[in-house]
Design an enzyme around this catalytic site. Structure first.
Site, PDB file in Angstrom:
ATOM      1  N   GLY A 236      58.435  74.366 122.913  1.00  0.00           N
ATOM      2  CA  GLY A 236      57.864  73.045 122.652  1.00  0.00           C
ATOM      3  C   GLY A 236      56.397  73.166 122.274  1.00  0.00           C
ATOM      4  O   GLY A 236      56.025  72.939 121.138  1.00  0.00           O
ATOM      5  N   GLY A 463      61.920  76.062 128.020  1.00  0.00           N
ATOM      6  CA  GLY A 463      61.878  77.516 128.124  1.00  0.00           C
ATOM      7  C   GLY A 463      61.044  77.943 129.318  1.00  0.00           C
ATOM      8  O   GLY A 463      60.896  79.132 129.599  1.00  0.00           O
ATOM      9  N   THR A 464      60.498  76.975 130.033  1.00  0.00           N
ATOM     10  CA  THR A 464      59.578  77.257 131.129  1.00  0.00           C
ATOM     11  C   THR A 464      60.290  77.452 132.468  1.00  0.00           C
ATOM     12  O   THR A 464      59.653  77.858 133.442  1.00  0.00           O
ATOM     13  CB  THR A 464      58.592  76.088 131.282  1.00  0.00           C
ATOM     14  OG1 THR A 464      59.361  74.878 131.284  1.00  0.00           O
ATOM     15  CG2 THR A 464      57.610  76.041 130.141  1.00  0.00           C
ATOM     16  N   GLN A 651      55.060  82.709 132.447  1.00  0.00           N
ATOM     17  CA  GLN A 651      54.315  81.639 131.793  1.00  0.00           C
ATOM     18  C   GLN A 651      52.859  82.062 131.560  1.00  0.00           C
ATOM     19  O   GLN A 651      52.290  81.840 130.500  1.00  0.00           O
ATOM     20  CB  GLN A 651      54.381  80.367 132.641  1.00  0.00           C
ATOM     21  CG  GLN A 651      53.811  79.133 131.982  1.00  0.00           C
ATOM     22  CD  GLN A 651      54.643  78.632 130.800  1.00  0.00           C
ATOM     23  OE1 GLN A 651      55.788  79.023 130.624  1.00  0.00           O
ATOM     24  NE2 GLN A 651      54.057  77.804 129.971  1.00  0.00           N
ATOM     25  N   GLU A 718      49.845  75.482 130.641  1.00  0.00           N
ATOM     26  CA  GLU A 718      48.906  75.718 129.549  1.00  0.00           C
ATOM     27  C   GLU A 718      47.687  76.557 129.914  1.00  0.00           C
ATOM     28  O   GLU A 718      47.042  77.138 129.046  1.00  0.00           O
ATOM     29  CB  GLU A 718      48.469  74.361 128.968  1.00  0.00           C
ATOM     30  CG  GLU A 718      49.641  73.694 128.271  1.00  0.00           C
ATOM     31  CD  GLU A 718      49.473  72.206 128.044  1.00  0.00           C
ATOM     32  OE1 GLU A 718      48.921  71.843 127.009  1.00  0.00           O
ATOM     33  OE2 GLU A 718      49.909  71.406 128.897  1.00  0.00           O
TER      34      GLU A 718
HETATM   35 MO1  MOS Z   1      51.635  70.436 125.669  1.00  0.00          MO
HETATM   36  S1  MOS Z   1      50.441  70.813 124.034  1.00  0.00           S
HETATM   37  O1  MOS Z   1      50.850  69.156 126.421  1.00  0.00           O
HETATM   38  O2  MOS Z   1      53.187  70.200 125.123  1.00  0.00           O
END
Ligand code: MOS
Length: 751
Positions: A236, A463-464, A651, A718
């Site tokens: 994603g 995928g996480t 991750q 992230e």
């Molecule tokens: Mo993330 S860039 O908030 O899917």
């Protein structure tokens, strides 16, 4: 909620959907079987700025098997434009004659086969009245204006000008980050079919309820008449959001009365979907001689399309990094003839922390101070921009543990002072951060006679490891094994979950799972204490717990769970909502309506919530060829409770690897004359290969946070990528004495 859930480092758990994924059983949206589908192929503009004057469709229609061709002339007003959850709707396609950017969808061909559709698409002739396009920053005709910040007001504090003028040590610099494009393995796909008034959509989406709402609005139909399915997403990173393509495929299916399936080409993904916009930034830092920051100014310029004001305004992150009394920030957008940018993994932090963390390194050099020491001197437990305490902030623990493992004390501070044969050696560091966002969600749990559970929620698996996160949480809370829990997600017929973005996913779905489990426990406990024939008859329901497949009470009172379930009728279904503290209860209604609701890390009055980390990297630059190598990386993160250390490590590794890519490889090249992307495929868009990826050590610093949310989870989607670009640039400076302020750092920049 039991205390033992707080920050317990769970045992590494193999993902529950792992076998399905490696055997091909996992059903990604374009794999969903449909009966007798027709195939769509997009026709995209060959020019960047134009009016369409006419189409010549004769040759395309003559291709055997062609069923329909959608253009603005035949469908333009049949549906409303896609509003894209009000965030970053891409430039629209078939509503009118205007071409906003190269590669814009101008027609959709439908045929019996994919090959026929593609062949016919190549034969569609579009006549344009063209104008000179503006490709980007500095192009004639590009229009600059102050941004309307997308994520709230920009931080401002104190008197920057006076403080900077008075500062004994000053750093001023300009930085640039390039255009980057989403290249998830899964392409952008949409499959639609109608049954009467009901529309079914198979499409990868990071917000099922939001995508459904946007589509229902386009067709002016009830949301309940749209079923939106996205069981697995093949990557994603912010790209699998609302898209104009969905409406056109739904419309094509309606016109034909038959399922229509679209899988865009990789090249079309570069222009019909979103990307990370290029930025230019200026930073000014003022400090005392002993390294305390007294003034910070950060201004950004971000590229966007003509019609959209999309921006990420990452000064919201950089202004909250270090203690500083005088902060001034500004963000501008530059409109050009380009497609609208959008989210890409840590959208604000990746470009803006590159500038801040590079500038901090420049300041450390000016002060003749160790760069980690400079961060320590300016570390803070209070969010400098909002004035709230951090719910927890373990930045220096991250630096200290990473430095120890890395051997940072071996670093000779002098640039160009370390080498190994033909290789100049550099050590660099930078800070990572990401807000601990969290969203509302609901869940349905059904306990069976056999002591197994089904968990249902319209969550998102990018995928996480989201299925596994739910299974682990439910199993732990109900005292069962992970294998006893079956999780269903990715379908709008299930209870709603906030959009999977801003790294909120694990925190959101775990907390709602735990609330659902508490409701299960209470129901079983209350039935048990009301049953005088049970060992718990007349006891206090509040102290009963679920453990090891039993209902357990004070002393040695134990009852197999299957008996407790028998007592409530052999099966038990509960539904539960999670509304994060700081959001009003009405957000559940907004969520059900598919609105994008989330509590940002700075959204509370009592605390700012964010995860922190530190990257330490070693760089080698060949003295003669200037080849750049990254032999090793040590990254440490403190992000509250870690649910599954195995998936968390993956991750973090993925983030670090993309960080290396962003520092050394990635950039979309733009032909300035035609405003076209040049390297729009994986053959020419550089990404790292195995040989580029060094030894990466991930340290998960234990952190207990009882404020951020009930389970203490900050989310790690992230943060792993944030700051890696700066850590590498800083190491390159240390190795070579060359300060590269424009990414990516390829060897020609070191000649
Ligand atoms: Mo993330 S860039 O908030 O899917």
């Amino acid at each position: 909620m039991p205390d033992d859930m707080l920050n317990a480092m769970a045992k590494p758990t193999v993902r529950v959907d792992g076998a399905a994924k490696v055997t091909g059983l996992a059903c990604f949206p374009s794999d969903e079987p449909v009966e007798n589908p027709a195939y769509a192929y997009l026709v995209t503009s060959t020019v960047a700025r134009a009016e369409i004057t006419s189409f010549d469709l004769a040759a395309a229609k003559a291709v055997p098997g062609v069923l329909d061709i959608l253009t603005h002339e035949n469908v333009g007003r049949d549906i409303k434009p896609n509003r894209g959850f009000g965030m970053s709707a891409n430039t629209t396609t078939l509503e009118g004659t205007r071409v906003w950017h190269q590669g814009q969808t101008v027609a959709v061909v439908i045929a019996e086969t994919f090959e026929a559709a593609r062949d016919a698409a190549a034969r569609v002739v579009v006549h344009y009245e063209t104008q000179e396009p503006s490709a980007g920053f500095g192009s004639p005709g590009a229009h600059e204006e102050p941004a309307t910040p997308m994520f709230g007001p920009l931080p401002q504090k104190g008197d920057f000008d006076a403080a900077f003028a008075a500062a004994p040590v000053r750093v001023e610099a300009e930085y640039e980050t390039p255009t980057q494009h989403h290249n998830a393995i899964e392409l952008f796909t949409t499959t639609c079919f109608w049954e009467g008034d009901t529309l079914t959509v198979y499409e990868p989406s990071q917000y099922i309820y939001g995508s459904r709402a946007a589509l229902a609005e386009q067709f002016e139909m009830a949301q309940g008449n749209v079923r939106y399915v996205s069981r697995f997403i093949g990557g994603g990173f912010g790209s699998k959001g609302p898209s104009a393509r969905t409406g056109w495929i739904a419309l094509a299916a309606k016109r034909l009365g038959r399922p229509v399936k679209l899988v865009t080409s990789r090249q079309q993904g570069f222009t019909t979907e979103t990307y990370r916009a290029e930025t230019r930034q200026t930073i000014k830092l003022g400090a005392t001689r002993d390294g305390r920051l007294t003034a910070l100014r950060h201004e950004g310029w971000e590229l966007t399309s003509r019609p959209s004001g999309y921006n990420v305004a990452g000064v919201g992150a950089t202004a909250t990094m270090y203690a500083c009394d005088n902060i001034q920030t500004a963000v501008n957008v530059v409109h050009a003839d380009r497609n609208t940018p959008g989210f890409m993994r840590a959208p604000p932090e990746v470009p803006y922390m590159f500038a801040l963390e590079s500038a901090m390194d420049e300041l450390a050099f000016a002060l003749k101070m160790d760069p980690i020491e400079l961060r320590r001197i300016n570390d803070t437990q209070v969010d400098p921009a909002h004035g709230h305490p951090y719910s927890s902030r373990s930045l220096m623990q991250c630096y200290d543990q990473a430095a120890e493992r890395f051997g940072w004390s071996e670093r000779n501070p002098e640039p160009r002072s370390m080498s190994d044969g033909d290789w100049l050696v550099g050590y660099g560091c930078a800070t990572a951060t990401y807000p601990a966002n969290v969203g509302p969600a609901s869940i349905r749990l059904t306990l069976s006679k056999a002591g197994t559970v089904i968990a249902e929620l319209a969550g998102h698996e990018l995928g996480t490891g989201a299925y596994t996160v739910v299974a682990i949480t439910v199993a732990r809370q109900l005292g069962l094994e992970v294998a006893d829990v079956t999780v269903h997600m990715g379908d709008s017929t299930l209870p709603p979950v906030a959009l999977a973005g801003g790294s909120n996913n694990a925190a959101t779905i775990s907390n709602v799972s735990a609330i659902g489990c508490e409701s299960v426990r209470r129901r079983l406990a209350e039935a048990a204490v009301a049953d005088m024939a049970s060992p718990f008859g007349g006891k206090d329901a509040a102290v009963l717990r679920l453990e090891g497949g039993n209902l357990v009470g004070p002393g040695n009172l134990t009852e197999p769970l299957v008996q407790s379930i028998e007592r409530v009728g052999g099966t038990l279904t509960v539904e539960a909502d999670y509304v994060p503290q700081g959001l009003p209860p009405e957000v559940m209604d907004a969520l059900r309506q598919g609105q994008a609701v989330m509590l940002p890390g700075h959204g509370r009055q009592d605390a700012t919530t964010a995860a922190f980390g530190a990257h330490l990297v070693e760089i080698r630059v060949n003295r003669h060829t200037r080849e750049i190598r990254v032999p090793r990386i040590v990254s440490a993160f403190a992000a509250g409770t870690i649910i599954n250390p195995m998936a968390a490590r993956s991750q973090y590794l993925g983030g670090a690897i993309w960080g290396v890519s962003s520092a050394l490889h990635e950039a979309t090249e733009i032909d300035r004359r035609s405003a076209r992307y040049v390297n729009h495929d994986l053959g020419e868009y550089l990404v790292p290969v195995n040989a580029d990826i060094p030894s990466i050590k991930i340290i998960m610093v234990p952190e207990t946070d009882t404020i951020v949310n009930p389970l203490g989870i900050k989310g790690i989607g992230e943060i792993g990528i944030v700051g890696m670009n700066a850590a590498i640039a800083n190491a390159v400076f240390h190795a070579t004495g060359q300060r590269i302020r424009k990414l990516p750092i390829r060897l020609e920049k070191l000649l």
